[in-house]
Design an enzyme around this catalytic site. Sequence first.
Site, PDB file in Angstrom:
ATOM      1  N   SER A  78     -13.898   5.730  -5.941  1.00  0.00           N
ATOM      2  CA  SER A  78     -13.773   7.168  -5.705  1.00  0.00           C
ATOM      3  C   SER A  78     -15.118   7.883  -5.833  1.00  0.00           C
ATOM      4  O   SER A  78     -15.993   7.467  -6.591  1.00  0.00           O
ATOM      5  CB  SER A  78     -12.790   7.779  -6.708  1.00  0.00           C
TER       6      SER A  78
HETATM    7  N1  SAH Z   1     -10.041   5.314  -8.471  1.00  0.00           N
HETATM    8  C1  SAH Z   1     -10.412   4.071  -7.814  1.00  0.00           C
HETATM    9  C2  SAH Z   1     -10.312   4.274  -6.333  1.00  0.00           C
HETATM   10  C3  SAH Z   1      -9.416   3.405  -5.722  1.00  0.00           C
HETATM   11  S1  SAH Z   1      -9.080   3.740  -4.012  1.00  0.00           S
HETATM   12  C4  SAH Z   1     -11.817   3.698  -8.195  1.00  0.00           C
HETATM   13  O1  SAH Z   1     -12.521   4.544  -8.733  1.00  0.00           O
HETATM   14  O2  SAH Z   1     -12.211   2.569  -7.908  1.00  0.00           O
HETATM   15  C5  SAH Z   1      -7.331   3.805  -4.112  1.00  0.00           C
HETATM   16  C6  SAH Z   1      -6.653   2.577  -4.627  1.00  0.00           C
HETATM   17  O3  SAH Z   1      -5.259   2.819  -4.538  1.00  0.00           O
HETATM   18  C7  SAH Z   1      -6.928   1.305  -3.821  1.00  0.00           C
HETATM   19  O4  SAH Z   1      -7.444   0.331  -4.671  1.00  0.00           O
HETATM   20  C8  SAH Z   1      -5.550   0.924  -3.281  1.00  0.00           C
HETATM   21  O5  SAH Z   1      -5.325  -0.459  -3.221  1.00  0.00           O
HETATM   22  C9  SAH Z   1      -4.634   1.586  -4.291  1.00  0.00           C
HETATM   23  N2  SAH Z   1      -3.271   1.821  -3.821  1.00  0.00           N
HETATM   24  C10 SAH Z   1      -2.847   2.249  -2.615  1.00  0.00           C
HETATM   25  N3  SAH Z   1      -1.500   2.331  -2.598  1.00  0.00           N
HETATM   26  C11 SAH Z   1      -1.063   1.938  -3.817  1.00  0.00           C
HETATM   27  C12 SAH Z   1       0.218   1.779  -4.418  1.00  0.00           C
HETATM   28  N4  SAH Z   1       1.341   2.043  -3.755  1.00  0.00           N
HETATM   29  N5  SAH Z   1       0.282   1.345  -5.695  1.00  0.00           N
HETATM   30  C13 SAH Z   1      -0.832   1.065  -6.399  1.00  0.00           C
HETATM   31  N6  SAH Z   1      -2.077   1.192  -5.902  1.00  0.00           N
HETATM   32  C14 SAH Z   1      -2.191   1.616  -4.619  1.00  0.00           C
END
Ligand code: SAH
Length: 224
Positions: free
Chosen positions: A70
């Site tokens: 993010s």
């Molecule tokens: N906050 C994280 C950003 C991750 S991007 C960081 O700082 O690294 C969003 C994440 O949400 C991705 O890893 C994706 O795989 C996850 N995601 C998407 N749909 C999801 C779901 N239904 N349940 C759990 N995770 C999910």
Amino acid sequence: MNSINQRGIGMTSQRTRERLINRLKEQGIKSETVLQAIRNTPRHLFIDEALSHRAYEDTALPIGFAQTISQPYIVARMTELALSLGKPNRLLEIGTGCGYQTAVLAQLVDRVFSVERIEPLLDRAIDNLANIGLSNVICRLADGTMGWEDRAPFDVILSAAAPQVVPPELLEQLAPGGMLIIPVGPEGEQMLTVVHHEAESGEMKTYPIEPVRFVPLLAGITQV
Ligand code: SAH
């Protein structure tokens, strides 16, 4: 504040980190507590070494599996919202990714529960969090659309991925007085949204915050 161990300090990047903090302030982040947690979080340890020279830019960066770490601004904004009604005891994060936002939150909240649907990302996040010494996080491979019923209720639920509409399970797992912070809508038209579960009336009040860009919240889990 729960603190990060020395390994995460990284003397070399102190000036670059301060530049990021100044940029967040210019963009309207006011909470010193949140700025301090971002300052303390070694973002370069959460991404691939080839990209680490860009770790303190205010941008999302690829972490593999078509996902991104993010953007610091949005992490700061959502964290500021998460703390806006007082310090949450129990917070559910949906979308652990590489664990960066988790690390920021874990410094400010008693217990963080975090779910991710892509197993290799979750494994990496668990290593990253252990490496910097944060132990108040419990992670799980699961579809966050369903929340985490066994661990509910939560004071705050924060999603790093955007559904088309707010999943009703998440509202059901909010404690009275709790808050859901979630981007909602199709790609290109997402709105960061807060839903507040008002303790006295029991009503759910929805507040649009600002337009945002997130990866979609997808159903099911991916094991590799
Ligand atoms: N906050 C994280 C950003 C991750 S991007 C960081 O700082 O690294 C969003 C994440 O949400 C991705 O890893 C994706 O795989 C996850 N995601 C998407 N749909 C999801 C779901 N239904 N349940 C759990 N995770 C999910």
